[in-house]
Design an enzyme around this catalytic site. Sequence first.
Site, mmCIF file in Angstrom:
data_model
loop_
_atom_site.group_PDB
_atom_site.id
_atom_site.type_symbol
_atom_site.label_atom_id
_atom_site.label_comp_id
_atom_site.label_asym_id
_atom_site.label_seq_id
_atom_site.Cartn_x
_atom_site.Cartn_y
_atom_site.Cartn_z
ATOM 1 N N HIS A 269 1.320 -0.692 1.997
ATOM 2 C CA HIS A 269 2.496 0.166 2.110
ATOM 3 C C HIS A 269 3.749 -0.481 1.515
ATOM 4 C CE1 HIS A 269 5.735 2.291 4.379
ATOM 5 N NE2 HIS A 269 4.896 3.307 4.430
ATOM 6 N N SER B 59 7.840 7.974 3.107
ATOM 7 C CA SER B 59 7.949 6.522 2.920
ATOM 8 C C SER B 59 8.238 6.163 1.476
ATOM 9 C CB SER B 59 6.652 5.828 3.358
ATOM 10 O OG SER B 59 6.555 5.756 4.756
ATOM 11 N N ASP C 296 9.238 -3.947 6.001
ATOM 12 C CA ASP C 296 7.973 -3.253 5.764
ATOM 13 C C ASP C 296 6.818 -4.236 5.952
ATOM 14 O OD1 ASP C 296 5.995 -1.356 4.320
ATOM 15 O OD2 ASP C 296 7.885 -0.261 4.231
#
Length: 638
Positions: free
Chosen positions: A415, A583, A366
């Site tokens: 994120h 996600s 990620d």
Amino acid sequence: MQESSRPVAVRAGGRGCRRSAGAGKGGRGAVIFDYLSNGRSGGGITSPGIYHAHHSHAMTPDSSRIPLIPYGEPAACAPHLITFGDLGQDSPDYGGQDPQLPDDGSGEGAYRLARLSPAGGKPVFLHVYNGTGGLLQLSVYGITDRGEAHTLIKAIRVTAVAHRLPLPIHDRKFPAYIIRFSTTVRREEKFQVENFVALSAYAGKEPGWEEADPDKDLRALPPFDCDGKAFHRLVLSSCERDDALKEWAIRTGLPLTDAYFGEAGSVIALGVPPGMDLNTTGGSAQQVRAKVNAGEGTVERDYIINFFRPEEPTDGSGETPRAGNDAAVGESIREPEEHFREALPPREPRCSFDEKLPPFTVAIIDSGVDPSAANRDRWETNRYRQGPTTAFIQTGKLGYDFLNRDADPEDETPHGTYVAAALQAQYRADHPLQLLHLKTFGSGGRSTYFGALVAIYEAIAAGARVINMSWGIAQAERPAALECAVRAAAHHGVFMVTSAGNDGNDLFDQPQWPAAFARDYPDHLLAVASYWYRDATREPHPDRLELVEWSNFGDEEVPLAAFLTTGVPEHGTGNLIYPVGTSISAPIVAGLLADWLARHPGGTLEGFRRAYFERSVGIADRVADGAYLPLKHTRVPV
């Protein structure tokens, strides 16, 4: 909240006629680059190796017997190609139209001719695609009205699969120009039917991506390709430690910009000359592969992976949505203690483990994690303290930053922070949890394909039992190197969890990878969609469960749905927030899977399914068997 009115797609032929997602678009063993097609990979003119003469006369500058290379349109990205095959045969019969050219290396043995028209004083660039696997000698001549030839470029040697050649003709007054080339291969080799040479030309400007306002993210990444779907380079890959891959890369003649050689797989990135077509260059590289016997090695474009906007990967303006950003979503989760009473504590991750037990390692590919004072301590307990030292991963570190090439995977998006925290909260086993934060995504939410592949192989090398991949590549073709890496991970007993995607697409019709691989690797890969409840004021019940309208789906491609959010610490502040999306649903599953596997050594995905999955008729047409992970089995904090 209103019930979704999204229609259900009806497919002709019934379930018995279904193919795997992306089948027929370049599956295993398929040629990745169709360099002779009329599509994106070089649509235009295909010239056979032999031109049959209808009549014979003297050479004139506009002779139709010698193929004309039309100048390409830079904005169209795909070049107008003149492609020559049948290279093992003698020189074509040009019907007496070929001029008396000087004796030089370009005329040795069998040769081919092409012509260019004047470019009105603009600079001209010739793109040469050498799909012979051997040597090409090329000359350029200016031709007068009387058919006399003047040498402008004399017998240059082209060994690379792609060669960009500026031509000195912008200030010349010749009414026509002739290009002649000859080809040779090594003595022990022969020309194959698939071998080719292709030429294209541009006047004034070549194809290229123009970034109006480059962000910080782009300074750490290669330039974009013209069509905005890939970085302007090629990726060679093999899911084994393959010395032949290195020889293949060397034989292409292209600059090696990045390389990784691991026990589970190898990946090489090759630079491509500016403006030249990646697909046609890849087709040339395929011919070299055959000559060096590079096994199952693949060549593909270095795709841009964008976890915010997979369908528009160059767009770096995305962000992780959260409760309150969208009225429909925010209303249902602003007060979760009232609406989701099945949710279980605790909110914080487990801080201590039985250090006598072997650790359980999970890799998260990620954007890294937040190192600020508000969240720094959260990651300390789960450092990678015990396990192999790999090419990039060291014990005692949080992971690795493949963009900045250091062991400090600082999240810039944020994120990765939310994904890691969502996963952490699900793990309650006694075995120490080790999280490997493998940062390949930068501030714009973009990663190279090369980086994602290397991260998968590094996760395997470090002994990860679970890999979380909350991202995807949106395209019809199966990414061959990614499938190779997924297959290698499965071979090493690694379980993978990936997000289904947030574009509201049926993955059968519009695949996103690696999610669409779940159907083909059911024992090792879970693609996770997002669900919620239609009536948030009542007790959650399977009859009121539905996928959120933006979640990707597939009644065979997506094997599981999980809740759309969980509470995580905000990047920079540590305040509790609720990001939403597949996600986040994916790491909820990945964390619970890690917890279950730590408690059940030798466990399988089938065992995990039996332990936790339940069924809802309401999503059976969008998720395989209507399977979902109930809130009562997860630790979605309240």
